[in-house]
Design an enzyme around this catalytic site. Structure first.
Site, PDB file in Angstrom:
ATOM      1  N   ASN A 260       0.808  -1.126   0.006  1.00 50.53           N
ATOM      2  CA  ASN A 260      -0.105  -0.010   0.033  1.00 50.53           C
ATOM      3  C   ASN A 260       1.046   1.076   0.041  1.00 50.53           C
ATOM      4  OD1 ASN A 260      -1.737   1.964   0.339  1.00 50.53           O
ATOM      5  ND2 ASN A 260      -2.326   1.369   2.590  1.00 50.53           N
ATOM      6  N   TRP A 261       0.833   1.904  -1.034  1.00 49.44           N
ATOM      7  CA  TRP A 261       2.033   2.786  -1.284  1.00 49.44           C
ATOM      8  C   TRP A 261       1.298   4.290  -0.615  1.00 49.44           C
ATOM      9  CZ3 TRP A 261       3.792   3.026  -7.163  1.00 49.44           C
ATOM     10  CH2 TRP A 261       4.404   1.699  -7.444  1.00 49.44           C
ATOM     11  N   LYS A 262       0.241   4.259  -0.288  1.00 50.26           N
ATOM     12  CA  LYS A 262      -0.381   5.510   0.198  1.00 50.26           C
ATOM     13  C   LYS A 262      -0.109   6.592  -0.720  1.00 50.26           C
ATOM     14  CE  LYS A 262      -0.317   3.355   4.624  1.00 50.26           C
ATOM     15  NZ  LYS A 262      -0.270   3.418   6.318  1.00 50.26           N
TER      16      LYS A 262
ATOM     17  N   HIS B  34      -9.539   1.437   4.332  1.00 50.06           N
ATOM     18  CA  HIS B  34      -8.405   1.629   5.287  1.00 50.06           C
ATOM     19  C   HIS B  34      -8.719   2.438   6.416  1.00 50.06           C
ATOM     20  CE1 HIS B  34      -4.355   3.021   6.223  1.00 50.06           C
ATOM     21  NE2 HIS B  34      -3.862   1.736   6.000  1.00 50.06           N
TER      22      HIS B  34
ATOM     23  N   GLU C  26      -7.208   5.121   7.514  1.00 54.79           N
ATOM     24  CA  GLU C  26      -6.953   6.390   6.998  1.00 54.79           C
ATOM     25  C   GLU C  26      -8.052   7.166   6.614  1.00 54.79           C
ATOM     26  OE1 GLU C  26      -3.136   5.875   5.225  1.00 54.79           O
ATOM     27  OE2 GLU C  26      -2.220   5.186   7.214  1.00 54.79           O
TER      28      GLU C  26
ATOM     29  N   GLU D 252      -5.846  -4.643  10.139  1.00 55.79           N
ATOM     30  CA  GLU D 252      -4.814  -3.517  10.679  1.00 55.79           C
ATOM     31  C   GLU D 252      -5.097  -2.994  11.835  1.00 55.79           C
ATOM     32  OE1 GLU D 252      -2.682  -2.764   6.883  1.00 55.79           O
ATOM     33  OE2 GLU D 252      -4.437  -1.218   6.854  1.00 55.79           O
TER      34      GLU D 252
ATOM     35  N   GLY E  46       2.054   2.229  10.796  1.00 61.39           N
ATOM     36  CA  GLY E  46       3.055   3.223  10.705  1.00 61.39           C
ATOM     37  C   GLY E  46       3.635   3.745  12.017  1.00 61.39           C
TER      38      GLY E  46
ATOM     39  N   SER F  45       2.986  -2.085  10.147  1.00 59.82           N
ATOM     40  CA  SER F  45       4.264  -2.255  10.635  1.00 59.82           C
ATOM     41  C   SER F  45       4.891  -3.650  10.457  1.00 59.82           C
ATOM     42  CB  SER F  45       4.600  -1.749  12.130  1.00 59.82           C
ATOM     43  OG  SER F  45       4.438  -0.554  12.364  1.00 59.82           O
TER      44      SER F  45
ATOM     45  N   GLY G 118       2.746  -1.070   4.420  1.00 61.73           N
ATOM     46  CA  GLY G 118       2.801   0.175   3.908  1.00 61.73           C
ATOM     47  C   GLY G 118       4.246   0.828   3.838  1.00 61.73           C
ATOM     48  N   GLY G 119       4.858   1.208   4.734  1.00 64.59           N
ATOM     49  CA  GLY G 119       6.238   1.797   4.815  1.00 64.59           C
ATOM     50  C   GLY G 119       7.227   0.937   4.162  1.00 64.59           C
TER      51      GLY G 119
END
Ligand code: PGA
Length: 249
Positions: free
Chosen positions: A9-11, A95, A97, A167, A173, A212, A233-234
């Site tokens: 997930n590149w966001k 998600h 966010e 999640e 994150g 994470s 993500g990251g």
């Protein structure tokens, strides 16, 4: 045995130049094939770049959200048929966010899920509790309510095309990861809930863990019986880390 899915997930990250470098490293790293399904969920402006650079590879591409509307006067929105035009195979919905910063409700997430299914895309439905909810002992009831809203509106056959991602919000994150057992416990609850809808298909639904996940913890998380992959993500922005997680699957 369920095949695992490792989804990036590149966001809201990337550029034509950095995506090209990342995708070419991923392609090179997976030139011998992957033992799991691999997916990158890119911002909409880069979906066609993914299509151009990933066609013919073992790496799929998908979106991070979809409009609840089909077409028309909805400035700024991107519809499910548009994602399908970009040859996306999956899209993330719900998600945390989106839920937190865009006020998305369980019902809206369910309607978006329906849009994706109707356009032949596989929804990755995210569920997860906040730290406060976990500390109050509400984890299972929160994730179950989030999933129930979706299960209430889709038909039984659609379960085959559903992916669920657990999640925990407090792990996204933050560098804090649920322990493998904590994640497994929630995944088992989610699978039981899927089984109420369709027992044989529930055994086939991929339930991903996100929050994470990184090369150092991927293997032990992915070893749990109901953890069928990761939503990353990251670590999906660094080719070496993403490849290491794919390797662990
Ligand atoms: P993270 O993000 O891996 O950076 O924690 C996961 C996600 O939000 O999907």
């Amino acid at each position: 045995m369920r095949r695992k899915l490792i989804a990036g997930n590149w966001k809201m990250n990337g550029s034509f130049a950095s995506n090209e470098a990342l995708l070419s490293e991923l392609r090179a790293g997976l030139s011998a094939g992957a033992a799991c399904d691999v997916l990158v969920c890119a911002p909409s402006p880069y979906l066609m770049q993914c299509a151009n650079l990933l066609s013919g590879s073992d790496i799929g591409w998908g979106a991070q959200d979809v409009s609840v509307h089909l077409s028309g006067a909805y400035t700024g929105e991107v519809s499910a048929p548009m994602l399908s035009d970009c040859s996306c195979t999956y899209a993330i919905v719900g998600h945390s966010e989106r839920r937190a910063y865009h006020g998305e409700t369980d019902e809206l997430v369910a309607q978006k899920t329906l849009r994706l299914l109707a356009s032949g895309l596989k929804p990755i439905v995210c569920v997860g509790e906040t730290l406060e909810q976990r500390e109050l002992g509400q984890t299972n009831s929160v994730v179950s309510a989030q999933l129930r809203a979706v299960l209430d509106v889709i038909d039984v056959d659609a379960l085959t095309n559903l992916v669920v991602a657990y999640e925990p919000v407090w792990a996204i994150g933050t560098g804090k990861t649920a322990t493998p057992q904590m994640a497994q416990d929630v995944h088992a609850v989610l699978r039981q809930q899927l089984a109420l809808k369709n027992p044989p298909v529930a055994e086939k639904v991929q339930i991903l863990y996100g929050g994470s996940m990184k090369p150092e913890n991927a293997q032990e998380l992915l070893a749990m019986p109901d953890i069928d992959g990761g939503l990353i993500g990251g670590a999906a922005l660094k080719a070496a880390d993403f490849l290491a997680i794919i390797q662990a699957a």
